[in-house]
Design an enzyme around this catalytic site. Sequence first.
Site, PDB file in Angstrom:
ATOM      1  N   HIS A  36       0.960  -1.048   0.324  1.00 11.61           N
ATOM      2  CA  HIS A  36      -0.037  -0.509  -0.156  1.00 11.61           C
ATOM      3  C   HIS A  36       1.322   1.330  -0.336  1.00 11.61           C
ATOM      4  CE1 HIS A  36       0.064  -0.025   4.400  1.00 11.61           C
ATOM      5  NE2 HIS A  36       0.782   1.214   4.531  1.00 11.61           N
ATOM      6  N   ASP A  96      -0.636  -7.018   1.502  1.00  9.43           N
ATOM      7  CA  ASP A  96      -0.030  -6.361   1.355  1.00  9.43           C
ATOM      8  C   ASP A  96       1.757  -5.832   1.549  1.00  9.43           C
ATOM      9  OD1 ASP A  96       0.212  -3.446   1.909  1.00  9.43           O
ATOM     10  OD2 ASP A  96      -0.162  -3.201   4.208  1.00  9.43           O
ATOM     11  N   SER A 119       4.863   1.991   8.526  1.00  9.93           N
ATOM     12  CA  SER A 119       3.666   0.719   7.469  1.00  9.93           C
ATOM     13  C   SER A 119       5.384  -0.121   6.720  1.00  9.93           C
ATOM     14  CB  SER A 119       3.046   0.769   6.322  1.00  9.93           C
ATOM     15  OG  SER A 119       1.631   1.552   6.861  1.00  9.93           O
TER      16      SER A 119
END
Length: 284
Positions: free
Chosen positions: A80, A128, A224
Amino acid sequence: MPSSTAMVPGTRGGWHCLVLTTAAALTQLMWLPGCCGSYIVGGHEVTPHSRPYMASVSFEGHHYCGGFLIHTHWVVSAAHCFSDRDPSMGLVVLGAHALLAPEPTQQTFSIAAAVSHPDFQPATQANDICLLRLNGSAVLGPAVRLLRLPRRNAKPPAAGTRCHVSGWGFVSDFEEPPPGLMEVEVRILDLSVCNSSWQGQLNPAMLCTHSGDRRRRGFCSADSGGPLVCGRRAHGLVSFSGLWCGDPKTPDVYTQVSAFVTWIWDVVRASSSPGSTGRSVRAV
C-alpha cells in the site's frame, strides 16, 4: 491525500467505508502543524543500530514507510506504500538510526524495481506485501544486516507471544520526529478474536497484536512496511490499524510473512541482481 479503506457492515444491510490508518494515509501531511499523529505508540528509542535490518523508504527527502532487508539486493515493505507513488522516485536508506542526522553508517539506494504481490487488494489490504530491488548491493556490517524470515507456511506465533515492532513515525501529534528508531513490545492476538473487532474483514494471511494491557501500544502511520519481529524472525509486516493508533478496540493488523515466503524467494530467484560484482547474500 492517499488513503486505504476497508468495507464494514452498514446499519441497513449496506456497506460503509472505514478509513484505515496506513503509512500512505498521513505522511503527506507530515509538515502540517496539528495533523493526526503517526508514531510508534508507547514505545522507546532503541540502542543505535541495534536493529540493523531496518530500512527507511523516503520520497522527496521525507521518510514515508518502513521496510526490512532480507537479501543484499532486496527489501520487504508494504504494497500500500506504493499505491499512488512511483517507486522509481523513492530512496531506500539502510544503516540509519537518526534519519535527520548524517551518519557514516547509512547506505542509500534508489529503487530499481518494486514487485507488489499480484493479489494485493487495496480495499481490504489483503496480500499487502511488496519487494523492493535495490540499484546496488548492500554492504553488510554491524549497522546493516539481514533479517531472517519464518519457514514457509509456518504457523504464526501463539497468542500471547511477545514481539517487537519498530519504526520512524512521529512521536507526537504535532510533527515531532523521533530522535531515532523507535520500538514497542506487543503481544500476538488470536486472529479470530481480532477478526471480530474488525467486523470479519481479516483473512488467514494476516496477523494481529495488542498491548496485552490497557495501555495504548503499537504502530501507526509511517511505520507501514516495517517488521514484527518474534524470536529474531520477521513474522509480520505492518499493514494497518484503526483510527486511533494502539487502540485495543481495533487491534493492529500485519501481513503474515510466512504465507508469502515461497513467493518472496521465487521473485528474488527470478530476477538478476543489478550491479552485483560478487556473491549475493540472503537471510535463511
